[in-house]
Design an enzyme around this catalytic site. Structure first.
Site, PDB file in Angstrom:
ATOM      1  N   SER A 409      14.639  53.668  23.896  1.00 14.32           N
ATOM      2  CA  SER A 409      15.639  52.404  24.057  1.00 14.32           C
ATOM      3  C   SER A 409      16.377  52.287  22.912  1.00 14.32           C
ATOM      4  O   SER A 409      17.217  51.634  22.605  1.00 14.32           O
ATOM      5  CB  SER A 409      14.951  51.055  24.546  1.00 14.32           C
ATOM      6  OG  SER A 409      13.837  50.929  23.695  1.00 14.32           O
ATOM      7  N   HIS A 430      18.019  56.815  28.618  1.00 12.51           N
ATOM      8  CA  HIS A 430      17.970  55.515  28.546  1.00 12.51           C
ATOM      9  C   HIS A 430      17.972  54.908  29.978  1.00 12.51           C
ATOM     10  O   HIS A 430      19.006  54.114  30.230  1.00 12.51           O
ATOM     11  CB  HIS A 430      18.627  54.730  27.450  1.00 12.51           C
ATOM     12  CG  HIS A 430      17.857  53.194  27.285  1.00 12.51           C
ATOM     13  ND1 HIS A 430      18.700  52.499  26.799  1.00 12.51           N
ATOM     14  CD2 HIS A 430      16.729  52.836  27.648  1.00 12.51           C
ATOM     15  CE1 HIS A 430      17.868  51.441  26.694  1.00 12.51           C
ATOM     16  NE2 HIS A 430      16.671  51.557  27.236  1.00 12.51           N
ATOM     17  N   GLU A 442      22.076  54.812  30.055  1.00 10.97           N
ATOM     18  CA  GLU A 442      22.734  55.211  28.886  1.00 10.97           C
ATOM     19  C   GLU A 442      22.293  56.585  28.415  1.00 10.97           C
ATOM     20  O   GLU A 442      21.121  57.151  28.407  1.00 10.97           O
ATOM     21  CB  GLU A 442      22.061  54.138  27.782  1.00 10.97           C
ATOM     22  CG  GLU A 442      22.929  52.899  27.566  1.00 10.97           C
ATOM     23  CD  GLU A 442      22.578  52.223  26.272  1.00 10.97           C
ATOM     24  OE1 GLU A 442      23.516  51.466  25.596  1.00 10.97           O
ATOM     25  OE2 GLU A 442      21.336  52.096  25.962  1.00 10.97           O
ATOM     26  N   ASN A 480      21.200  47.387  23.479  1.00 12.70           N
ATOM     27  CA  ASN A 480      20.085  46.861  22.553  1.00 12.70           C
ATOM     28  C   ASN A 480      20.532  46.483  21.139  1.00 12.70           C
ATOM     29  O   ASN A 480      20.132  45.651  20.709  1.00 12.70           O
ATOM     30  CB  ASN A 480      18.772  47.681  22.525  1.00 12.70           C
ATOM     31  CG  ASN A 480      18.035  47.891  23.998  1.00 12.70           C
ATOM     32  OD1 ASN A 480      18.189  46.814  24.615  1.00 12.70           O
ATOM     33  ND2 ASN A 480      17.300  48.766  24.104  1.00 12.70           N
TER      34      ASN A 480
END
Length: 694
Positions: A409, A430, A442, A480
């Site tokens: 991540s 991800h 992702e 993130n």
């Protein structure tokens, strides 16, 4: 000629067939409407016994051409086409394959009868685009299947199978074999019978139990917090139960016109088209083809590994889960079984489908099974050294030409790829938790990742029902990285006078599934603390909670305390810690309005999003919005963070960033160069061209 280009007219004796030919999804654009109108007139002139409407290619019709919305409509209108069908002296029969959605299903509902192939899907998804069915769907469907059954379909927006539609009563027959031949035969056998059009069928409407309908509507609308279109759908369907067909059509049209011109519909269509745009990698050669993937291996049987494995099995791809010990493997497999069993008990999964999915999932403690895989996805603990060690092993075992993917991540894909002799075949995939539920994937492109490897990851993502977004390689990638930048403002808001419940309330009132404090408790405050430690950053209040053993839901206390049902409750101990911190930092506490909280939570993310675009980590601003709406609980009817910024206006965004940067001494809020540039030019994120994600 419009008819020649968009509608093909064929004959099988005295049965006439009109095929919509507007690839790829046969939307009802002006040329299609003109072709249908002319085709029906021609069939009647030529003595047709019955007329069959079909779609060329993969489906019947996906409905309205949304690019024509808010533009002057060219004749004939859809109501004019519908009038031609309903006044036809011979039966007009819709023959549905693939799917009939939105206006496509409304076209079928106008017909005298509907037949379909067994695999066909039908539905009215307009609610998901921010408006109501606008061509009579809210009036005709209740007259075929009753108000409450129609309400569930229209407010939910999800398609149903042709088999289920036949049970409900709006598909007349499900036909086996080649659909055109079967439909012609059905038409020939039934052309002499009496058909009653949906608009003339009031028997399912008269005497409707309005109290029961209203109770169902209230229950359904509870799940659509803040969204306007579900309310409009319920109102339009209710009109079918309380007035004439014409009055109901007028009500439907008024609601449609109001909603389609509104902010929420604009946002939902932004995401709808954005998801399709995100599926296109700007610099990928057209001749790029994915590698074949018939079997996958997932390394790790924890929460993420299990969810990823389930995603493959759910969509018919054999997958093997690998763990170090039999105990860990059994635990991972049992968790997958438990998840499927809950779905089975809810009625959303049949016994046969459960058995099929379970059979596709196997487990092993032998890493050697990697040699059988066409794709390997690593899903172990977020430690770069552990991942590099695993990738070195995978590289030695996996067949040449097989893609190796990491579910990291935040970690550096290039560093992970450096542990292999095939960096061109290493990518990030991800997934978001729970991986078997969340739509976002992702796909992280390293500096050596080949187009073929990226295409393979995208193909697999599509096959397992994910929304793919290709992003570049950096700490935290897109989602993130952006959410990480709001931490400073969250701490400042708490110091200045807000409490966790205030911040979460402001965000959830805006429409977020969960506020940042509740999200932190769900993910684990200790996880966030570990990330901060690795990055050399601090969050004094959050760190104090972790030091006190408050890790979130897993320990029954974090920003909140939790009861046995995991209901979050304000905790006086947390307030005490926050107030003490305010005193230590000599910050005078004050009441902070929700509007300020919202801005201070969203602006840091927008600013970082602008930097991500500057660096080419994301190709387009809408890619960022798609990421947030599919992976971070951002309501699609709000359009995403970059959409929010565009609607505010980038001059205002620049000024607010500068204001809060000065007031709070937050380095993250210094306006990004891209925002400064666009603000000076009067530009927007949406108007920017695509950039390579690298």
């Amino acid at each position: 000629m419009a008819e020649e280009r968009f509608v093909e007219h064929a004959r099988d004796g005295d049965i006439h067939i009109l095929r919509i030919a507007n690839p790829p999804v046969n939307t009802l654009r002006t040329g299609v409407r003109a072709g249908l109108h002319a085709g029906i007139a021609a069939a009647l002139r030529e003595g047709a016994r019955a007329i069959i409407l079909m779609g060329e290619g993969r489906m019947f019709s996906a409905g309205a051409e949304m690019t024509e919305f808010n533009k002057p409509r060219q004749p004939p209108s859809l109501p004019e086409v519908f009038e031609a069908i309903e006044t036809s002296k011979v039966p007009v029969i819709a023959a549905i394959h693939g799917s009939a959605l939105g206006g496509g299903l409304e076209l079928a509902l106008v017909c005298h009868a509907r037949v379909a192939s067994p695999t066909a899907m039908v539905g009215l998804p307009e609610v998901k685009r921010g408006f109501v069915p606008g061509a009579g769907g809210t009036q005709r469907l209740p007259r075929l299947i009753g108000g409450e059954a129609a309400l569930k379909i229209i407010v939910g927006g999800d398609p149903v199978s042709a088999v289920e539609a036949q049970k409900l009563g709006f598909i007349d027959a499900v036909l086996e074999g080649p659909l055109e031949a079967a439909a012609v035969e059905w038409a020939r056998q039934n052309s002499g019978r009496s058909f009653t059009l949906a608009r003339k069928r009031d028997d399912n409407i008269k005497g409707a139990d309005l109290a029961s309908f209203d109770a169902l509507a209230a229950s359904l609308l509870k799940r659509t917090r803040g969204q306007e279109s579900p309310k409009g759908c319920a109102q339009a369907v209710r009109a079918a139960l309380t007035g004439s067909f014409e009055d109901g059509l007028n009500t439907e049209r008024e609601i449609f016109q109001k909603l389609v011109a509104g902010e929420q519909s604009f946002a939902l269509r932004h995401i709808f088209f954005g998801e399709r745009e995100a599926a296109r990698v700007p610099d990928m050669p057209a001749e790029t083809h994915p590698l074949p993937v018939k079997r996958a291996v997932v390394i790790g049987g924890g929460t993420m590994g299990g969810g990823i494995a389930m995603s493959f099995a759910n969509f018919g791809i054999p997958v093997t889960m690998v763990e170090q010990t039999q105990e860990a493997l059994d635990r991972g497999l049992k968790k997958c079984e438990a998840n499927w069993e809950r779905t089975l008990k809810s009625g959303r999964l049949s016994e046969a489908d459960y058995a099929k999915r379970r059979a596709l999932l196997t487990g092993s403690t032998d890493m050697g099974v990697v040699a059988e895989a066409d794709l390997v996805i690593e899903a172990v603990f977020e430690d770069i050294n552990v991942k590099k060690e695993i990738f070195a092993k995978l590289d030695a075992i996996a067949r040449p030409g097989v893609v190796l993917a990491s579910n990291t991540s935040t970690l550096d894909i290039d560093a992970i790829a450096s542990a292999t002799k095939r960096p061109e075949l290493v990518v990030g995939m991800h997934f978001f938790s729970p991986a078997n539920v969340m739509k976002l994937l992702e796909i992280v492109r390293g500096k050596a990742s080949s187009f073929e490897a990226i295409a393979t990851a995208m193909d697999v993502g599509k096959r397992i029902g994910k929304v793919n977004v290709v992003v570049g390689n950096c700490d935290g990638f897109v989602g993130n990285r952006m959410t990480g930048k709001r931490g400073f403002q969250l701490e400042r808001l708490l110091l200045e006078g807000a409490l966790p419940a205030d911040i979460d309330r402001a965000m959830e009132t805006y429409g977020m599934a969960m506020g940042p404090c509740a999200t932190g408790d769900l993910a684990g405050l200790d996880i966030g603390a570990a990330v901060r430690k690795a990055r050399g950053t601090k969050a004094p209040i959050a760190d104090a909670l972790v030091a006190a053993g408050r890790y979130g839901q897993k320990t029954g206390k974090g920003w909140y305390m939790y009861d046995e049902k995991r209901t979050r409750l304000p905790d006086p101990e947390v307030e005490r810690i926050i107030v003490e911190m305010s005193e230590q930092h000599q910050v005078k506490r004050r009441k902070i309005e929700d509007a300020e909280i919202l801005e201070r939570m969203l602006l840091p993310m927008v600013n970082e999003g602008a930097r991500i675009l500057e660096e080419g980590i994301a190709s387009r601003a809408v890619d960022i919005d798609v990421i947030f709406c599919n992976g971070f609980g951002w309501p699609a009817w709000r359009g995403g963070p970059m959409f929010w910024a565009d609607r505010m206006g980038l001059k205002a965004v620049r000024d607010r960033l500068a204001q809060y940067a000065e007031a709070t001494n937050d380095p993250n809020l210094k306006p990004a160069a891209l925002i400064e540039k666009l603000a000076a030019e009067g530009g927007s994120f949406a108007a920017m061209g695509a950039k390579r994600a690298a």
